[in-house]
Design an enzyme around this catalytic site. Sequence first.
Site, PDB file in Angstrom:
ATOM      1  N   ASN A 213       0.851  -1.193   0.000  1.00 57.01           N
ATOM      2  CA  ASN A 213       0.000   0.000   0.000  1.00 57.01           C
ATOM      3  C   ASN A 213       0.885   1.241   0.000  1.00 57.01           C
ATOM      4  O   ASN A 213       2.120   1.130  -0.030  1.00 57.01           O
ATOM      5  CB  ASN A 213      -0.957  -0.018   1.199  1.00 57.01           C
ATOM      6  N   ASP A 282      -4.172  -6.260   4.877  1.00 56.36           N
ATOM      7  CA  ASP A 282      -5.188  -7.129   5.465  1.00 56.36           C
ATOM      8  C   ASP A 282      -5.125  -8.544   4.895  1.00 56.36           C
ATOM      9  O   ASP A 282      -5.498  -9.496   5.570  1.00 56.36           O
ATOM     10  CB  ASP A 282      -6.583  -6.538   5.213  1.00 56.36           C
ATOM     11  N   ASP A 311      -4.562  -9.863  12.793  1.00 54.90           N
ATOM     12  CA  ASP A 311      -4.635  -8.469  13.250  1.00 54.90           C
ATOM     13  C   ASP A 311      -3.690  -8.329  14.453  1.00 54.90           C
ATOM     14  O   ASP A 311      -4.007  -8.749  15.562  1.00 54.90           O
ATOM     15  CB  ASP A 311      -6.079  -8.132  13.641  1.00 54.90           C
ATOM     16  N   ILE A 312      -2.535  -7.749  14.206  1.00 58.45           N
ATOM     17  CA  ILE A 312      -1.466  -7.713  15.225  1.00 58.45           C
ATOM     18  C   ILE A 312      -1.925  -6.904  16.439  1.00 58.45           C
ATOM     19  O   ILE A 312      -1.801  -7.336  17.590  1.00 58.45           O
ATOM     20  CB  ILE A 312      -0.177  -7.097  14.627  1.00 58.45           C
ATOM     21  N   PHE A 328      -4.016   3.146  15.016  1.00 57.04           N
ATOM     22  CA  PHE A 328      -4.199   4.195  14.023  1.00 57.04           C
ATOM     23  C   PHE A 328      -5.312   3.753  13.091  1.00 57.04           C
ATOM     24  O   PHE A 328      -5.480   2.557  12.854  1.00 57.04           O
ATOM     25  CB  PHE A 328      -2.911   4.405  13.211  1.00 57.04           C
ATOM     26  N   LYS A 342     -13.676   1.735  15.259  1.00 55.89           N
ATOM     27  CA  LYS A 342     -12.452   0.930  15.161  1.00 55.89           C
ATOM     28  C   LYS A 342     -11.770   0.792  16.522  1.00 55.89           C
ATOM     29  O   LYS A 342     -11.227  -0.257  16.856  1.00 55.89           O
ATOM     30  CB  LYS A 342     -11.503   1.559  14.144  1.00 55.89           C
ATOM     31  N   LYS A 346     -10.997  -2.858  17.991  1.00 59.72           N
ATOM     32  CA  LYS A 346      -9.617  -3.303  18.246  1.00 59.72           C
ATOM     33  C   LYS A 346      -9.372  -3.510  19.737  1.00 59.72           C
ATOM     34  O   LYS A 346      -8.357  -4.075  20.124  1.00 59.72           O
ATOM     35  CB  LYS A 346      -8.621  -2.254  17.722  1.00 59.72           C
TER      36      LYS A 346
HETATM   37  N1  CTP Z   1      -3.472  -3.388  12.297  1.00 62.12           N
HETATM   38  C1  CTP Z   1      -2.710  -4.463  12.716  1.00 62.12           C
HETATM   39  N2  CTP Z   1      -2.751  -5.622  12.021  1.00 62.12           N
HETATM   40  C2  CTP Z   1      -3.525  -5.766  10.919  1.00 62.12           C
HETATM   41  C3  CTP Z   1      -4.298  -4.675  10.479  1.00 62.12           C
HETATM   42  C4  CTP Z   1      -4.255  -3.476  11.183  1.00 62.12           C
HETATM   43  O1  CTP Z   1      -2.000  -4.350  13.712  1.00 62.12           O
HETATM   44  N3  CTP Z   1      -3.528  -6.903  10.267  1.00 62.12           N
HETATM   45  C5  CTP Z   1      -3.461  -2.146  13.068  1.00 62.12           C
HETATM   46  C6  CTP Z   1      -2.894  -0.958  12.344  1.00 62.12           C
HETATM   47  O2  CTP Z   1      -1.503  -0.826  12.587  1.00 62.12           O
HETATM   48  C7  CTP Z   1      -3.677   0.192  12.956  1.00 62.12           C
HETATM   49  C8  CTP Z   1      -5.016  -0.423  13.224  1.00 62.12           C
HETATM   50  O3  CTP Z   1      -4.791  -1.825  13.324  1.00 62.12           O
HETATM   51  O4  CTP Z   1      -3.164   0.606  14.169  1.00 62.12           O
HETATM   52  C9  CTP Z   1      -6.072  -0.129  12.218  1.00 62.12           C
HETATM   53  O5  CTP Z   1      -5.603  -0.390  10.921  1.00 62.12           O
HETATM   54  P1  CTP Z   1      -6.564  -0.222   9.673  1.00 62.12           P
HETATM   55  O6  CTP Z   1      -5.877  -0.777   8.457  1.00 62.12           O
HETATM   56  O7  CTP Z   1      -7.099   1.163   9.596  1.00 62.12           O
HETATM   57  O8  CTP Z   1      -7.735  -1.122  10.154  1.00 62.12           O
HETATM   58  P2  CTP Z   1      -8.329  -2.457   9.681  1.00 62.12           P
HETATM   59  O9  CTP Z   1      -8.528  -3.319  10.873  1.00 62.12           O
HETATM   60  O10 CTP Z   1      -7.517  -3.052   8.581  1.00 62.12           O
HETATM   61  O11 CTP Z   1      -9.723  -1.969   9.168  1.00 62.12           O
HETATM   62  P3  CTP Z   1     -10.208  -1.528   7.701  1.00 62.12           P
HETATM   63  O12 CTP Z   1     -11.264  -2.489   7.383  1.00 62.12           O
HETATM   64  O13 CTP Z   1     -10.716  -0.126   7.879  1.00 62.12           O
HETATM   65  O14 CTP Z   1      -9.040  -1.619   6.778  1.00 62.12           O
END
Ligand code: CTP
Length: 406
Positions: A213, A282, A311-312, A328, A342, A346
């Site tokens: 990305n 993702d 999702d870390i 974030f 969110k 989370k």
């Molecule tokens: N994050 C993470 N691991 C993932 C995806 C996201 O740790 N696999 C963390 C990002 O570092 C950030 C937060 O989760 O702090 C939100 O990331 P974002 O990409 O905005 O959220 P998503 O859960 O991927 O939601 P979206 O459907 O909006 O993409």
Amino acid sequence: MINPIPQSRHILLGVSGGVAAYKACELVRGLTKAGHQVQVVMTTAATHFVGPATFQALSGRPVATDQWQPLAANGMDHIDLVRAADALVVAPASADCLGKAANGLGDDLLSTLVLARGAVPTVFAPAMNREMWANAAVQRNVQRLCEDGVRMAGPASGEQACGEVGEGRMIEPEHIMLELEALFQPKALAGRRVLITAGPTFEPWDAVRGLTNRSSGKMGWALARAAWEQGAEVTLVAGPTALPPPYGVRLLPVETALQMRAAVLAALPGVDALIAAAAVADWRPSQAHAGKLKKQPDQQPPVLQLDTNPDILAEIAARPDAPYCVGFAAEADDLLANAQAKRQRKGVPLLVGNLGPQTFGRDDNACVLVDAHGATELPRASKLELGRRIVSEIALRLPSCSKPHP
Ligand code: CTP
């Protein structure tokens, strides 16, 4: 809160005798280019390495070299120069210079001025041969100066002017500038450990292709610098970016989300705060081909199958021993509602929301901080300024008594 940063500061630069004196010229250039006023003071030994005329030309001011030939009519340079300074930096700081400062000796302009510094924030950038630096007496002096509130910047390791390799090189001028800037930041994170994720991840499909990305990593870098400035021990787990390694921070480069997760888990013990600024992919291709997928004539395009990445942040936040977790949210629209949702999804106490497409790659940003009590807008500012604001807000929210570090 963070201190306001004046546009222009008065920096008093003491140059003592060492080959690294030539690098102090670059430091003067960097400081003046950044809009600061620089007054240079040289020891007699320093003048054997670089002439005062060079420093005079670069700083635009006469250089003080001798307490018996003062710049001011009252003959009180050692008092007046340091009183007028916002910060004192000694670069290079020789073993002799460190020894005098640690033991309260003053027999020339620089050493007397160091004695007269009072509460002026002070940083020393030592430079000497590696054996000299390792000498027990020098280390005693360094220890004492640190106990007296002097910031010790470096030395770095590497090739030395004498041809030997080891610890004792003066740190680079650009890093001395960062150390100087750090003098003006609060130390709200002293003794804390902060783990930050940053940048994009790259999910390989074959040997040359993959999913990624547009995250530049700049926000994560700014947060790492801000946390370091505030005294934290910082680990930065970062996906591929074009940014140089940040100063003062442990950088763990990774490529994929799975590697990022593994690095975060390994670095987690003893961490007080996790700031997840990475734009983690993702999904990843279900199969990563070892070679390059070749195009065959008349063949249908291949179908790319994806698996979901872990999702870390959510995983760490759900642990019973979780550090203070900050997420974030890069949203495309409806920022506040999406950020609030969110944060809950989370399971984190604090989330920083921003409009992703309008921030990727830029040096500035605007965001909103969302916690259980509501939302706070952080207006558009440089990512460094925002990083400082965010880090200060995190420091305020950290539990006062943390887990003991292993
Ligand atoms: N994050 C993470 N691991 C993932 C995806 C996201 O740790 N696999 C963390 C990002 O570092 C950030 C937060 O989760 O702090 C939100 O990331 P974002 O990409 O905005 O959220 P998503 O859960 O991927 O939601 P979206 O459907 O909006 O993409």
